[in-house]
Design a protein around this motif. Structure first.
Motif, PDB file in Angstrom:
ATOM      1  N   GLN B 269       0.758  -1.014  -0.202  1.00  0.00           N
ATOM      2  CA  GLN B 269       0.572  -0.156  -0.064  1.00  0.00           C
ATOM      3  C   GLN B 269       0.533   1.338  -0.172  1.00  0.00           C
ATOM      4  OE1 GLN B 269      -0.675   0.294   4.524  1.00  0.00           O
ATOM      5  NE2 GLN B 269      -1.828  -1.344   3.794  1.00  0.00           N
ATOM      6  N   THR B 270       0.390   2.242  -0.459  1.00  0.00           N
ATOM      7  CA  THR B 270       1.245   3.512  -0.563  1.00  0.00           C
ATOM      8  C   THR B 270       1.082   4.262   1.022  1.00  0.00           C
ATOM      9  OG1 THR B 270       1.062   3.525  -2.614  1.00  0.00           O
ATOM     10  CG2 THR B 270       1.208   5.552  -1.447  1.00  0.00           C
ATOM     11  N   GLU B 284      -3.904   1.600  -3.687  1.00  0.00           N
ATOM     12  CA  GLU B 284      -3.001   2.351  -4.554  1.00  0.00           C
ATOM     13  C   GLU B 284      -1.221   1.990  -3.949  1.00  0.00           C
ATOM     14  OE1 GLU B 284      -2.405   6.315  -5.230  1.00  0.00           O
ATOM     15  OE2 GLU B 284      -4.544   5.872  -6.793  1.00  0.00           O
ATOM     16  N   VAL B 285      -0.787   1.084  -4.178  1.00  0.00           N
ATOM     17  CA  VAL B 285       0.822   0.654  -3.994  1.00  0.00           C
ATOM     18  C   VAL B 285       2.163   1.935  -4.608  1.00  0.00           C
ATOM     19  CG1 VAL B 285       2.210  -1.122  -4.845  1.00  0.00           C
ATOM     20  CG2 VAL B 285       0.158  -1.436  -5.168  1.00  0.00           C
TER      21      VAL B 285
END
Lengths: 355, 355, 355, 355
Positions: B269-270, B284-285
């Motif tokens: 995960q971001t 998101e990544v």
């Protein structure tokens, strides 16, 4: 849709046999469990309590059971060593067969079952790879078929059991075929599903340890093993199997493609509960295979029944079951011998010493 | 604690070099970036804008830079091919050295750096394996040391980059040492951290494909590879490295012990945001390695600085850097030759043909 | 970009004051901490150890500190009761001001600060609502501005502290303004950010309990409270604040729109580690507010500094700080009186008895 | 355990009625669906196809159906407006009753059903609150009973439906009793389960908006509403109900205690699949209530059947169904009138104007 119910018998009332019997008894509306067999008095006693009252006839002789009038199908959940023989006998009685995996740990024996089934194309003969019936794997496969991950290239899959300190699996190893045949065969079957059953192995490597049960070495087996199968079409599958998990059953699969990845069960969980406590946030994990896949087995019973009654195709080919065991056996060989195994482009085994 | 600030110079102002320079310039309170070098006019131009105004002297000659008066240390972020030479020269000038990984893709050259450092024990010489400074890996290691997972037995680790369709990494492969040396070296370094740096390999297998960049074959390299290292003390590490991820950077590690498992980043995960939309729930990544490990690099700068100023031990041994590259090189060899590699109990390579 | 560094002083060296001082000392490259003040000898002693060696002049007199030559800004992290007075004095010395929230628990006093700032438009005066600087909230706000959730309609936000059994917060309640002013003010500030600062409340309800600290009732306060603010433009915000969490800090926000939802921190976690053990899978949670928002405070220091040096707009309006406290105070009133509060369409309070 | 199967009839073959009929037909081993009723020819036509072939007798007259020989029980899944009447009639025929929630949207009518049941204690009469049969809620309740969260104090629960742009629910609002009665009644029922059914409300507030369907105002209803119920024993429950979710069904519950918290469904998901793609990682969410709770309905059928056959206690009291609707109706009143409602310590409603 016919309202007739499939007349089915259950062979074996051990751990998995009981589950199959109960699923056909009460969770498969279009089937009727009419008979059950076990050679074991204790298991038969269980049958007297849980099956007989609902009209299920009990047998201690498999041959007699499959001769029961009106019988149409049999679900085989006995010991692996008799799967093939019972399946072939059932076909001889013109019965549809749902056989717990594997058909046999011996490839040649597996092939005999396939051959017997090939001669009776009107019969539905299926080897139960339960993950094919799990709704998450179904969903992943559907997304894969929609092209959501591009061309699949890497397949990672693991079958990891909660550690059973009783040592049960040591004796079990004597006839299980080894961890790759016993455990990873599910992951290999999934590989065939996603990569296509026509794939040809190019080379195979495997390594293993006995971290919690050194006695396994007596049977040339391991409690943790990692293996890689590289295929000729530029794909790789790699597997981890373990009987050492502290937390529970953890079967994870990833299908990695050129445009995306699908994962199944990367966050293991028993249900939707989280406990927030002074040590953090904790969720539980299914204790065993059945805790994870119970509903897949129910769906398997129902889809097998539907295929028999409606004469529709089975969701998986019997020949895949042979191929999966074959790949498992090669992984096991690579594991035990400490050697990489190689194959040419049409799948014939080759030695690399001269390369 | 001294209030003196470590006088440090930065060699290289490319992608990683810039980051090191900026981290020492403004995110390492106890250090003072006083000089920077690049042979590249474009990079020097960047330095004029971003470093010079803060009192950093720029050089286009490495030797001149390391001769600057009062300099105490150098951080090396140039091309891999000159890492070793620059490190050895810096030691010759009595400078502490923080060198971006790897010291070299050539084991013998790596060893020369270690040997040079051994002769100057008063100098702090570190090869930057950034994950050792990541707070999640630190926490996992601490929990491991508390015995929370029993005896560690299986180590799974992957370094997976977001796919860069520019093909940059094809040319890069010409001198990167191959995917296992370039990418998995981080995972191998972590293995040494958790399994102990004294571990001796028993056998090594590896398989690879070129799924998105067939031109890599020109350099005997692959865009996806899986490798297994079995150790003599009954432990296994297995690695996956890929340059094909659609979603972003995904570096995952699992340390599996007899009584538990630790995972790092099993849910990439971001940040802590989830978007709920008609297609489901999406997070998101991180796009790249730095997106995942930025703060680890900052911590690395700070801990290196503290070790230099306070003459305290570095958090990792320089010799590990050699061992990690060596294991990476063997994995790469197993990958390219399609052969398993074997070692005896004291780590000498053996042939298995006679077994 | 100027290379000049902002000359800043820190007022207050208590829990938050120390953090601000250290952040400006060593994590805000464009700022230089030149002075610090505390009325407390113990705190000053801390300053002697941690600040003075780096050239920070210490004061036990606020007025003297803000008269130091060359000073350009002050960060105020003292007790809430003196925030406003110190901020106004600093403006009188022509200093930029970053003031820890809230400006005051008294609305009229808050307004005086805003008024003072309005008269000196060249000064940057900011009340630090740290969540505005958190990268996850920033990302969520950006996604919201891209229209990803349609028209935002419901805002749910909670500030939940780990339970501190010391009872510290009982005495603290005497002057904190109550839980909605002290804790939920962050959630309210976020509401203004996402719903727009022009929103006008229509009605407010709140309910609270004292589950773990009954003594709070002495101060008309609660350890758990839930409140709802309905706005005239067809939006609702609802808040939960608690000082009772067993597991740690859990600040969660959801912005629910007509076409989607954004959540921040719906899966609280300290880092990316998961421990798999016989009881399940566990991750830890930040112990306190700073464990969750440390990097937001660092970013706040840096952005405030940039705005001062470059004369660019601050990321949040000072008047919002008043509005947030006002809404918190109304929630607190609704909570304490057990009555719903109503407002007409231009925001004037109305009684509903005649409706 | 008796092998006799409960002879049950299904009233209503609409959306939920069909599901109940099918669950009793084929997923409730100890029950036998023998009859079904619908006043609607289209629904009856469906019955002819899906029920009649399996021996189910169809009726277009409820009274005739419940007079069928040998009938023992009826499951009522008709329109809410006839639930109570049908339930009372069935009891008059000495039939066990499983009635879809709510008994009625009118409290007085609910009470009549309870009164009728009280007179026939040998009959099992249950109002189906499906979440009580969900395995996650069961697990959470069990953990709560083990004391894992200390004393429960705050209850947060939401029922959020995927937005149905057809506007169906506008007309539905005419007779649904309003969102708090129609949707939140499940959350309220759970509150009674966890907080105890003896709890007495102290005050109630609620606020709502019409974000996507302004026509709801015609019926004094809302598409998003938030309500708080404070109880006299120092506990608070707060609810959010919405018909506006873009992503699917999202029913979340948190039970917050003095020593921990239990959450159910804080990470909504359809299954265990995650898709990793260039935009991040995405999982899907159940589309509707049945997608989330299907197995709970199956368990409900089975447990109701077992209670009837074995004369064992039902898992929930009929009187709770009245209490849940009553609380829902009060929330709805608070919502529509914009006034807080107050109760004294024995639950009598009081006006606060004189306080």
């Amino acid at each position: 849709m016919s309202t007739k119910r499939l007349q089915i018998a259950a062979a074996g009332l051990g751990r998995m046999g009981k589950r199959h019997a109960l699923n056909f008894l009460s969770r498969t509306p279009r089937a009727e469990l009419v008979a059950a067999f076990s050679p074991d008095p204790v298991e038969l006693q269980w049958g007297k309590q849980h099956l007989e009252p609902y009209g299920v006839t009990l047998y201690d002789d498999y041959d007699k059971m499959i001769s029961q009038d009106g019988l149409e199908a049999v679900v085989i959940g006995t010991a692996t060593s008799v799967h093939a023989d019972e399946a072939i006998k059932a076909m001889g009685k013109n019965l549809h067969v749902l056989c717990e995996k594997p058909l046999s740990t011996d490839i040649e024996v597996c092939k005999q079952v396939v051959e017997a089934a090939r001669k009776r194309p009107h019969l539905k003969v299926m080897c139960g790879f339960s993950r094919r019936f799990d709704e998450s794997y179904r969903d992943a496969h559907q997304k894969y078929e929609q092209g959501l991950i591009g061309r699949p290239s890497i397949f990672r899959s693991q079958t990891c059991d909660k550690h059973d300190p009783s040592g049960f699996f040591v004796e079990y190893a004597a006839w299980s075929g080894g961890v790759f045949v016993d455990m990873s065969v599910h992951d290999i079957d999934l590989t065939l599903w996603f990569f296509g059953d026509e794939i040809i192995p190019k080379s195979i490597s495997a390594h293993g340890i006995t971290a919690v049960q050194p006695d396994l070495k007596r049977y040339n087996d391991y409690d943790n093993a990692v293996g890689i199968v590289e295929f000729h079409n530029g794909k790789i599958a790699y597997y981890y199997c373990s009987r050492m998990m502290a937390h529970g059953q953890e079967d994870v699969t990833e299908i990695i493609g050129t445009e995306g990845k699908l994962s199944v069960n990367s966050n293991p969980q028993t249900n939707l509960v989280n406990l927030y406590h002074s040590g953090g946030i904790t969720r539980e994990v299914p204790k065993d295979y059945y805790g994870r896949f119970e509903m897949a087995f129910v769906r398997e019973s129902n889809e097998f029944t539907a295929a028999c009654l409606d004469d529709t195709p089975l969701p998986l080919k019997l020949s895949n079951a042979v191929k999966a065991v074959q790949l498992g056996a090669w992984l096991q060989e690579a594991l035990v011998t400490g050697r990489q195994i190689h194959f040419d482009e049409i799948g014939r085994r080759v030695e690399r010493s001269h390369l």
